[in-house]
Design a protein around this motif. Sequence first.
Motif, PDB file in Angstrom:
ATOM      1  N   VAL A 271      -0.345   0.716  -9.134  1.00 22.01           N
ATOM      2  CA  VAL A 271       0.079   0.947  -7.754  1.00 22.01           C
ATOM      3  C   VAL A 271      -0.073  -0.364  -6.988  1.00 22.01           C
ATOM      4  O   VAL A 271      -0.943  -1.169  -7.304  1.00 22.01           O
ATOM      5  CB  VAL A 271      -0.738   2.069  -7.076  1.00 22.01           C
ATOM      6  CG1 VAL A 271      -0.472   3.406  -7.737  1.00 22.01           C
ATOM      7  CG2 VAL A 271      -2.213   1.756  -7.090  1.00 22.01           C
ATOM      8  N   THR A 272       0.777  -0.551  -5.994  1.00 17.78           N
ATOM      9  CA  THR A 272       0.761  -1.792  -5.226  1.00 17.78           C
ATOM     10  C   THR A 272       0.483  -1.494  -3.759  1.00 17.78           C
ATOM     11  O   THR A 272       1.077  -0.588  -3.182  1.00 17.78           O
ATOM     12  CB  THR A 272       2.112  -2.533  -5.369  1.00 17.78           C
ATOM     13  OG1 THR A 272       2.315  -2.841  -6.749  1.00 17.78           O
ATOM     14  CG2 THR A 272       2.126  -3.813  -4.550  1.00 17.78           C
ATOM     15  N   CYS A 273      -0.419  -2.287  -3.195  1.00 20.69           N
ATOM     16  CA  CYS A 273      -0.689  -2.251  -1.754  1.00 20.69           C
ATOM     17  C   CYS A 273      -0.254  -3.582  -1.161  1.00 20.69           C
ATOM     18  O   CYS A 273      -0.505  -4.639  -1.736  1.00 20.69           O
ATOM     19  CB  CYS A 273      -2.180  -2.059  -1.485  1.00 20.69           C
ATOM     20  SG  CYS A 273      -2.807  -0.425  -1.841  1.00 20.69           S
ATOM     21  N   ARG A 274       0.382  -3.494  -0.021  1.00 15.55           N
ATOM     22  CA  ARG A 274       0.771  -4.685   0.724  1.00 15.55           C
ATOM     23  C   ARG A 274      -0.234  -4.875   1.860  1.00 15.55           C
ATOM     24  O   ARG A 274      -0.960  -3.943   2.199  1.00 15.55           O
ATOM     25  CB  ARG A 274       2.181  -4.499   1.282  1.00 15.55           C
ATOM     26  CG  ARG A 274       3.235  -4.472   0.201  1.00 15.55           C
ATOM     27  CD  ARG A 274       4.614  -4.065   0.744  1.00 15.55           C
ATOM     28  NE  ARG A 274       5.536  -3.802  -0.347  1.00 15.55           N
ATOM     29  CZ  ARG A 274       5.530  -2.703  -1.099  1.00 15.55           C
ATOM     30  NH1 ARG A 274       4.657  -1.756  -0.881  1.00 15.55           N
ATOM     31  NH2 ARG A 274       6.399  -2.550  -2.075  1.00 15.55           N
ATOM     32  N   PRO A 275      -0.264  -6.062   2.464  1.00 13.16           N
ATOM     33  CA  PRO A 275      -1.109  -6.211   3.647  1.00 13.16           C
ATOM     34  C   PRO A 275      -0.808  -5.084   4.638  1.00 13.16           C
ATOM     35  O   PRO A 275       0.351  -4.703   4.829  1.00 13.16           O
ATOM     36  CB  PRO A 275      -0.715  -7.590   4.192  1.00 13.16           C
ATOM     37  CG  PRO A 275      -0.328  -8.349   2.944  1.00 13.16           C
ATOM     38  CD  PRO A 275       0.402  -7.322   2.107  1.00 13.16           C
ATOM     39  N   GLY A 276      -1.856  -4.529   5.225  1.00 16.08           N
ATOM     40  CA  GLY A 276      -1.712  -3.378   6.115  1.00 16.08           C
ATOM     41  C   GLY A 276      -1.933  -2.059   5.402  1.00 16.08           C
ATOM     42  O   GLY A 276      -1.845  -0.994   6.016  1.00 16.08           O
TER      43      GLY A 276
ATOM     44  N   THR B 118      -1.916   3.516   4.514  1.00 15.97           N
ATOM     45  CA  THR B 118      -1.880   2.395   5.441  1.00 15.97           C
ATOM     46  C   THR B 118      -3.162   2.368   6.264  1.00 15.97           C
ATOM     47  O   THR B 118      -3.813   3.405   6.477  1.00 15.97           O
ATOM     48  CB  THR B 118      -0.665   2.504   6.381  1.00 15.97           C
ATOM     49  OG1 THR B 118      -0.763   3.717   7.113  1.00 15.97           O
ATOM     50  CG2 THR B 118       0.642   2.453   5.593  1.00 15.97           C
ATOM     51  N   LEU B 119      -3.526   1.174   6.719  1.00 21.07           N
ATOM     52  CA  LEU B 119      -4.768   1.024   7.488  1.00 21.07           C
ATOM     53  C   LEU B 119      -4.786   1.893   8.738  1.00 21.07           C
ATOM     54  O   LEU B 119      -5.836   2.397   9.129  1.00 21.07           O
ATOM     55  CB  LEU B 119      -4.985  -0.441   7.860  1.00 21.07           C
ATOM     56  CG  LEU B 119      -5.477  -1.328   6.722  1.00 21.07           C
ATOM     57  CD1 LEU B 119      -5.487  -2.789   7.153  1.00 21.07           C
ATOM     58  CD2 LEU B 119      -6.859  -0.897   6.266  1.00 21.07           C
ATOM     59  N   GLU B 120      -3.629   2.099   9.364  1.00 20.01           N
ATOM     60  CA  GLU B 120      -3.598   2.931  10.566  1.00 20.01           C
ATOM     61  C   GLU B 120      -4.035   4.371  10.272  1.00 20.01           C
ATOM     62  O   GLU B 120      -4.448   5.091  11.173  1.00 20.01           O
ATOM     63  CB  GLU B 120      -2.221   2.899  11.212  1.00 20.01           C
ATOM     64  CG  GLU B 120      -1.133   3.516  10.358  1.00 20.01           C
ATOM     65  CD  GLU B 120       0.264   3.201  10.849  1.00 20.01           C
ATOM     66  OE1 GLU B 120       1.185   3.950  10.486  1.00 20.01           O
ATOM     67  OE2 GLU B 120       0.443   2.218  11.583  1.00 20.01           O
TER      68      GLU B 120
END
Length: 148
Positions: A113-118, A5-7
């Motif tokens: 693999v899948t990334c969602r926004p964030g 995650t971006l955090e």
Amino acid sequence: MIIDTLENLKNYASVNPLFPKVVEWLENNDLESIEPGKYEIEGKDLFVNIQMAKGKTPDEAVIETHDKMIDIQIPITDAETYGYTARRELPPGEYNAEKDITKLPGLAADCYVTCRPGMFAVFFPQDGHAPCIAGCPELKKAIFKVKA
């Protein structure tokens, strides 16, 4: 390859000396409101492409590799799936030095693999990746290009 995650991106700052500048840029810019285009951060060593990309099926997506740059890919508007195959498992292809890319069409990735926004995905020169797999016709995404 790294997916997180971006955090948590700041936790990877030691991976490359330019990664802290990516974190700083993201803290000072709103990806959703930035217009598509290329934005230089540290000249040719670090820049970001904000783009509207056509969503593809796994069969349409093309595996690519880069020799000199690391990709940090961030989906902004919709989930994005990436095909992955270790570069050592890929056949040789024609390298475009000007664009730092080798495209290998017609190959299926080993896994997805899948990334969602964030979230973000980091692809190093040893990582073959097939981007832009999405269930929407078009998605907004950021691709940070970082000198390896």
